[in-house]
Enzyme design. Structure first.
Site, short mmCIF file in Angstrom:
data_model
loop_
_atom_site.label_atom_id
_atom_site.label_comp_id
_atom_site.label_asym_id
_atom_site.label_seq_id
_atom_site.Cartn_x
_atom_site.Cartn_y
_atom_site.Cartn_z
N GLU B 433 0.87 -1.19 0.00
CA GLU B 433 0.00 0.00 0.00
C GLU B 433 0.90 1.23 0.00
O GLU B 433 1.07 1.90 1.00
CB GLU B 433 -0.98 0.01 1.18
CG GLU B 433 -0.40 -0.29 2.55
CD GLU B 433 -1.45 -0.11 3.67
OE1 GLU B 433 -2.38 0.69 3.50
OE2 GLU B 433 -1.31 -0.78 4.69
N GLU B 442 4.23 8.70 -3.96
CA GLU B 442 4.97 8.25 -2.77
C GLU B 442 5.96 7.15 -3.13
O GLU B 442 6.34 6.34 -2.29
CB GLU B 442 4.01 7.85 -1.66
CG GLU B 442 3.26 9.07 -1.12
CD GLU B 442 2.38 8.77 0.10
OE1 GLU B 442 2.51 7.68 0.67
OE2 GLU B 442 1.58 9.65 0.46
#
Lengths: 645, 645
Positions: B433, B442
């Site tokens: 995730e 990210e």
């Protein structure tokens, strides 16, 4: 359960517990137990087994070194738990040992990870510079989430406690006075002299650990605090500083609790629950907390201004706002002094059968006009008032007042600057309210020099004179606030401040004085002064100098009919009719760039030099500390701060 | 009297009144009258006699030009009174007349002097640049005490209203988008198309003046708003924007009120008090206000994040804090998607009689481990889970979970970075995730490229792919927030934001996509994209471009057993089991240095270029607007913002 409902004492209403009997319990179990016993938070060890944390922290140990984080929510961690570092790890890290340093870092990082309210580390052993670097490095890397409580001590032994204070000062200096590293004062006994503990009121104190050792039994055998510690705890509460009750001293040695025979301490005997046996101590704190005098309405209104830096006004360059006038006008005590001063002046200067002329220079929304008319009535003198005012917005109000108050006959409004306005009349009494917190700092000398041409040869100025005073203070909070501005100019600007977390190292000393009218052939409003506080004046204690407090004391009028003063000097502060102090002026704070340790062992004195400088466009102050060591001159040439003429 | 008790709608619960019948009354009389009629504040003229203010303001007039300030307290002025400039003075100042300009300044300064809540000036006539300069100069000199409400208009006539919008944009541009100069939208009629008024939701709107003209009688003869204006008022309320009821249009012409025959309007007939005749209008606003759906618990929790800029995480350089994990773990909808994706993958990839290997890379505090174990149970597959994690603090929690949840047999904890950790096992399913609000922001691509060496040749990655989207928006509030940082870097940084006062000029368009595993011989994660919105996509209205919204849409898994998505794209946002949207990700905002007017008259399109760039140490975005005009490239070479690898 809070000690009381008062919110004006901040977090002081929440009490923590730190007990040897919590060893080995999980933080959530400690929290649940503490809450059922009336406490609001706990101080617990970060490590499950403190020696386990001294293993090499660069590898991953097979078993977790600390309790899990999920049994408490993020908000519980942040409000209910202070984590303590392991003593052995603290010892090794404080001695510079690399493995100890890594282990300490791991403990600090865990505390930040769970978002504990604070992490407590003992600074009573080891090298303060090593410890300060470690703590500073930690708080700089984790941001503002978790504060560090540096555990220091107060035992009642003067030399021992002075050493602890200097260790704290050195630790704080090493981490560049980081405001997230605060003192956690472990109290096991009462100092003999008040100043020994009062200096801490000016430091960054997060909390006090109050050992049951520091209590004594009263006549009925109940635990109470010696008088000096009562005063200390009350002073801490008043500054929003929390107390943690603890059953061991700062070396980890268990302390015996006081249990009156009359109390069946069933709880502890039956369940072995030490928290329960703290009940009498907790109840005593409730008694102290609730016994603190409630604040007066005025003091409550001032709470938001405590230790809050206000930039000084630019009274000539800016026009005041309506709400500023409104605030000033609310201070009855000030206008009572003015009214009395005008009354005495009229009695002395104006004959009964004459018509006196009062000139209010800087009339604003009219409070001095009103005070003058009242004074004339009381003195049975007929007067005419000229109200000079440069702010066109205030003139609107004066125009309305003329009609509303029936002043049309007695009052003439003259729009303009008192230094340049054209007016043929000459005054018996020239009244002004141009004083700043430091007396001359709002340019009263320059303005009144300009206005004195309106005075008859026999005329008087109200105020007649004002004197400026300076005092050295401990005030970490104000220094932090100045540093937080992140602007070099902020460190060279004096501020208006309601002092709260402050300690006076020495009493206020006079630096200079102004008198009006000034009949000197060539008026010079520049000044220079040098004041000092000797070692004996400071007292035989170490302190940290964070800057200087500044005050004024003014003689509004002095003549046969009376002597009327107006002062914010602590020793002669003007009081109002209801016994409340006059509140129109807070003192000023002159910061210094870096805090200076005043070391009791070197019997240092403090010397301060200050200049008032003026050129055609502006006035400014310059200042420097010249003892215990010679520092730079702040605000040279008014480079950071000045008041425009 | 507020419209209702809800505080989440901010100042929208306070309603003002602006009525011709107040002319000539003092502000305090208007305030008293309005309060007794249910209104919270009044909009009144600053001048007693508006023509008097056009006299030469460099002299002191014999009579005051405005009412006195002392009949209202400072706090009443600041909460109860909006002062309006004089129409004739506005006209002269807007035309550049020097006397008019001085007179306007005097009016503005008076409003600031008394500390009125706001001062309203009409911007529908005159030169917007002249007016913008005047207003900007004023608010810059008085500080933040009194805001300026620039009165603009909405009549329902498209061309007329588009002109008003452009006048507002030009005024705002002239004062450099000063956030204390806000629009005061005078509404006299309903636009035909929703987008004509919705664009205002992204502007700095202080309040709406709702003319009684804009109401229509319902079947019973009571005043109600047409449907489109109902939606407008509701949308304004939801954004904390206040309404002022008024009985004249923006040209000062009186409007007739609707009075149903059934209502005996005695108040007005007897006392001539117009405020009273507003009662039915006020009651209708109460009805609209109270009819607004209450926020869900989750939406209430998100209120503080509305239009609040959050700096993006540095997921590789910083370790997440416990409370961040706690927040993420709370979003059930996200882990339901993951569980379903793992279930489908296990069904497709692992045979019933085999033991499957699931590798969770970036296991944190274990939510994906839990989801994987549940998925295996539902899929009736036996699995072993490797939990890779680089944060030593999270590993403590995983270690405790092993014991608490009985995972010792099925789960292996592997401390280390997924890009470098040493491990012999090979996975059937690699679960992670690592997605950010913009998908790849990210560093999911770089991390998964590193981790895919753990995959069996037949293995799959969850997520399988993710796509990034961009949309142009009006959002003055976000632009103001970025400018308020006073740092050039802030204007070149994308932020995570819960959009609230925002208007989408055009829908989101795809810029790029990543797929995993990536079997390219030489993996290149740099990207470049150019997207545009044509004039017809924008619609025939003028708008102000303040930057771009960014979203992701991801395919977690796609195979014979099912297709599982996870998305924050507005058109495909993943919903949770209770019908609430998934809340783990807010969108992102890419600011631009200067707002750009998209002028409907020139039929402009918008074109946006964006690059994803990577070097050995970091990843960053660069972006530029190339239509309607070519601007500079933001964040060139990652000079202001980057994510460390």
């Amino acid at each position: 359960m809070a000690l009381g409902a008062r919110e004006d004492l901040g977090d002081a209403r929440f009490v923590g517990i730190e007990t040897l009997s919590d060893s080995g319990s999980t933080p959530d179990a400690c929290v649940r137990r503490a809450l059922t016993r009336g406490f609001d938070f706990v101080s617990v060890s970060v490590a499950i087994d403190e020696f386990a944390t001294s293993v090499d922290p660069s590898t991953y140990p097979a078993k977790p070194l600390t309790h899990g984080d999920r049994a408490l929510s993020g908000s519980e961690w942040s409000t209910r738990v202070v984590l303590r570092c392991s003593p052995e790890v603290e010892r090794l890290a404080g001695a510079g040992d690399a493995r100890g340093t890594r282990a300490l870092n791991r403990e600090l990082k865990w505390a930040a990870h769970v978002g504990a309210h604070a992490v407590a580390m003992n600074i009573n052993a080891g090298d303060p510079t090593l410890i300060g670097r470690l703590l500073g490095s930690h708080v700089a890397s984790v941001g503002e989430t978790t504060r560090v409580w540096a555990r220091t001590r107060m035992s009642g032994d003067k030399a021992f406690d002075d050493d602890a204070y200097r260790r704290w000062a050195a630790t704080s200096a090493a981490c560049d006075e980081n405001s997230n590293v605060r003192a956690y004062l472990h109290i096991t006994g009462a100092p003999k002299e008040r100043r020994e503990w009062e200096r801490w009121l000016g430091e960054r104190v997060a909390a006090c650990a109050l050992s049951v050792d520091s209590f004594v039994p009263n006549a009925r055998g109940f635990p109470v605090l010696p008088k000096e510690l009562q005063a200390l705890v009350r002073a801490m509460f008043e500054r929003g500083i929390q107390v943690v009750l603890t059953d061991y001293n700062e070396s980890g040695v268990a302390a015996k609790k006081i249990t009156p025979e009359s109390v069946e301490n069933e709880g502890e005997r039956v369940s072995g629950d030490a928290a329960h046996s703290f009940r009498l101590y907790w109840e005593y704190l409730v008694y102290i907390f609730r016994g603190i005098e409630p604040l007066s309405e005025q003091a409550l209104a001032e709470v938001p201004y405590r230790d809050h830096l206000q930039a000084p006004l630019q009274p000539l360059m800016d026009n005041l706002e309506s709400v500023t006038y409104e605030t000033f006008e609310r201070d009855a005590s000030k206008y009572i002094q003015y009214e009395e001063a005008v009354r005495c002046a009229l009695l002395d200067v104006v004959d009964e059968d004459q018509e006196g002329t009062v000139m209010v220079v800087g009339a604003g929304r009219g409070p001095l006009v009103r005070a003058s008319l009242r004074a004339a009535e009381r003195a049975r003198r007929k007067i005419i008032v000229y109200a000079l005012e440069k702010n066109p917005n205030a003139i609107v109000t004066l125009q309305h007042l003329l009609v509303e108050e029936g002043w049309q006959e007695a009052v003439h409004i003259i729009p303009g600057d008192m230094r340049t306005a054209k007016l043929d009349a000459k005054a018996d009494v020239l009244v002004s309210e141009l004083l700043g917190s430091f007396g001359d700092n709002e340019l009263s000398p320059e303005c009144l020099d300009g206005a004195q041409r309106f005075l008859k040869p026999t005329g008087v100025s109200i105020p007649r004179s004002y004197e400026s005073f300076i005092a050295p203070i401990v005030s970490a909070k104000l220094h932090d606030a100045v540093v937080a501005c992140k602007d070099k100019k902020a460190l060279e600007t004096p501020y208006v401040v309601q002092f709260h977390k402050t300690f006076s190292i020495g009493g206020p000393k006079s630096v200079w004085k102004f008198e009006h009218p000034n009949h000197d052939g060539c008026i010079d409003n520049e000044r220079y002064a040098r004041v000092s506080w000797s070692h004996s004046e400071i007292g035989d204690i170490s302190t940290t100098l964070h800057g200087f407090a500044a005050y004024f004391d003014s003689t509004l009028y002095n003549g046969p009919a009376g002597h009327v003063r107006c002062s914010i000097h602590p020793a002669s502060h003007t009081m109002g009719p209801t016994g409340e102090p006059m509140f129109s002026w807070f003192p000023m704070y002159f910061p210094i760039r870096s805090p200076i340790l005043i070391d009791s062992r070197s019997a240092s004195s403090i010397e301060f030099v200050i200049w008032r400088r003026v050129d055609v466009h502006k006035m400014w102050y310059e200042w420097a500390v010249t003892a215990p060591s010679r520092g730079h001159v702040h605000n040279l040439n008014g480079q950071s701060y000045w008041i425009g003429l």
